[in-house]
Scaffold this motif. Sequence first.
Motif, short mmCIF file in Angstrom:
data_model
loop_
_atom_site.label_atom_id
_atom_site.label_comp_id
_atom_site.label_asym_id
_atom_site.label_seq_id
_atom_site.Cartn_x
_atom_site.Cartn_y
_atom_site.Cartn_z
N GLY A 11 -14.97 20.41 24.84
CA GLY A 11 -13.73 19.67 24.98
C GLY A 11 -12.84 20.32 26.04
O GLY A 11 -13.28 20.56 27.16
N ASN A 12 -11.62 20.65 25.66
CA ASN A 12 -10.68 21.29 26.59
C ASN A 12 -10.72 22.81 26.50
O ASN A 12 -9.92 23.49 27.15
CB ASN A 12 -9.25 20.81 26.31
CG ASN A 12 -9.07 19.34 26.58
OD1 ASN A 12 -9.65 18.80 27.52
ND2 ASN A 12 -8.28 18.67 25.74
N HIS A 13 -11.66 23.34 25.72
CA HIS A 13 -11.69 24.77 25.47
C HIS A 13 -12.93 25.43 26.06
O HIS A 13 -13.98 24.80 26.20
CB HIS A 13 -11.64 25.04 23.96
CG HIS A 13 -10.51 24.37 23.26
ND1 HIS A 13 -9.19 24.66 23.52
CD2 HIS A 13 -10.49 23.41 22.30
CE1 HIS A 13 -8.40 23.92 22.76
NE2 HIS A 13 -9.17 23.15 22.02
N PRO A 61 -10.98 30.00 20.91
CA PRO A 61 -10.26 30.01 22.20
C PRO A 61 -9.06 30.94 22.28
O PRO A 61 -8.73 31.44 23.36
CB PRO A 61 -9.83 28.54 22.35
CG PRO A 61 -10.87 27.78 21.61
CD PRO A 61 -11.23 28.63 20.43
N PHE A 62 -8.40 31.20 21.16
CA PHE A 62 -7.19 32.03 21.18
C PHE A 62 -7.49 33.52 20.98
O PHE A 62 -6.56 34.33 20.94
CB PHE A 62 -6.21 31.57 20.09
CG PHE A 62 -6.81 31.56 18.71
CD1 PHE A 62 -6.93 32.71 17.96
CD2 PHE A 62 -7.26 30.37 18.16
CE1 PHE A 62 -7.49 32.69 16.70
CE2 PHE A 62 -7.82 30.33 16.88
CZ PHE A 62 -7.93 31.50 16.16
N ALA A 63 -8.75 33.89 20.82
CA ALA A 63 -9.07 35.25 20.40
C ALA A 63 -10.11 35.90 21.30
O ALA A 63 -10.88 35.24 22.00
CB ALA A 63 -9.57 35.25 18.96
N PRO A 71 -6.06 29.67 29.36
CA PRO A 71 -4.68 30.09 29.66
C PRO A 71 -3.61 29.11 29.22
O PRO A 71 -2.45 29.48 29.06
CB PRO A 71 -4.69 30.21 31.19
CG PRO A 71 -5.78 29.27 31.63
CD PRO A 71 -6.82 29.34 30.56
N VAL A 72 -3.97 27.84 28.99
CA VAL A 72 -2.97 26.86 28.63
C VAL A 72 -2.42 27.10 27.23
O VAL A 72 -1.27 26.84 26.93
CB VAL A 72 -3.56 25.43 28.73
CG1 VAL A 72 -2.54 24.39 28.26
CG2 VAL A 72 -3.98 25.14 30.17
N ASP A 181 0.29 38.42 21.01
CA ASP A 181 1.35 37.76 21.79
C ASP A 181 1.89 36.56 21.01
O ASP A 181 1.44 36.24 19.91
CB ASP A 181 0.85 37.37 23.18
CG ASP A 181 -0.31 36.37 23.14
OD1 ASP A 181 -0.46 35.64 22.13
OD2 ASP A 181 -1.07 36.31 24.13
N ASP A 182 2.85 35.85 21.61
CA ASP A 182 3.51 34.74 20.92
C ASP A 182 2.53 33.64 20.53
O ASP A 182 2.63 33.06 19.44
CB ASP A 182 4.63 34.16 21.79
CG ASP A 182 5.82 35.10 21.88
OD1 ASP A 182 5.93 36.00 21.02
OD2 ASP A 182 6.64 34.92 22.80
N GLN A 183 1.58 33.34 21.42
CA GLN A 183 0.60 32.30 21.13
C GLN A 183 -0.24 32.67 19.90
O GLN A 183 -0.45 31.85 19.00
CB GLN A 183 -0.32 32.08 22.32
CG GLN A 183 -1.43 31.06 22.05
CD GLN A 183 -2.51 31.05 23.11
OE1 GLN A 183 -2.34 31.59 24.20
NE2 GLN A 183 -3.65 30.44 22.80
#
Length: 281
Positions: A11-13, A61-63, A71-72, A181-183
């Motif tokens: 997908g987008n990841h 994706p976030f890890a 990066p998005v 981080d914040d994300q």
Amino acid sequence: MKANTELVKIGNHCVHVEIYQQPQNTESIIMVNGALATTASFTNCVKYLSDGLNVILFDLPFAGQSKLHNPVGGIITKEDEVNILLALIERYQPTSLLSVSWGGYAAMMALAQSPTSIKRAVLASFSTQLNDGMLRYINGARHYIKIGDVKTAANLLNEEVGKYLPRLLKYINYRHLSRLDDQELQQVCFHIEQILSMNDTDYEQLLGNIEIPTLFVNGKLDEYTTPEDILIADDYMPKCEFEVVPNAGHFLDLEHADARKRMEKILRGFLIPNEFESQVA
């Protein structure tokens, strides 16, 4: 043992994948991380399973090593996790699945869709019940994150679910979590809200749709996903078994050598069922 690595677009990841292969292995296992964990959490499993099964690991994706390629940002929902897991299963055709802790939720959602290649599964340190200990921990973590006290939230993990970890792993946990981080922190809070929103009916439906042999493994000392709290699965799943690791808490084989040996015996016995027969022959 060195892994082959791939970056898979889903997908987008973009998803970082590690594959540990041995020429003699004919079957593979895919492993599903717990909340915010990375492929590094399966170091022991790779060591004691890779001579019988090819091992497939991945970072969401976030890890971990996927994060740089996404990066998005944006929140990854449980449905996103399941879609990623199912896409990887379709791509690599593993015959087994192993999840740990809250990775078991996404694993159950995927298994309930009956991916054709998966013949057996292990859910470790997982429970369908949010008992008092788990509620205390996740509500405390949510509170400290929301007020910006990330270091106290990191300490809370080591004091609660990580209480039996050796000092070095507690330090690694603290360093990792205190630098989110914040994300990543938003992802933690979203994940907690998802956990709190689950109810018994949701779990019953998932359990009832899993038809393959499934083994639940819990630590005897685990106060957060206790061996007793998962026994309800037997009421809904036609082919489930249960194992308890003595003198181990939530992190099982990461806590000490005896737990690691016990986990090796349990997992190899369930996931590589012909191993001992071939040795006798």
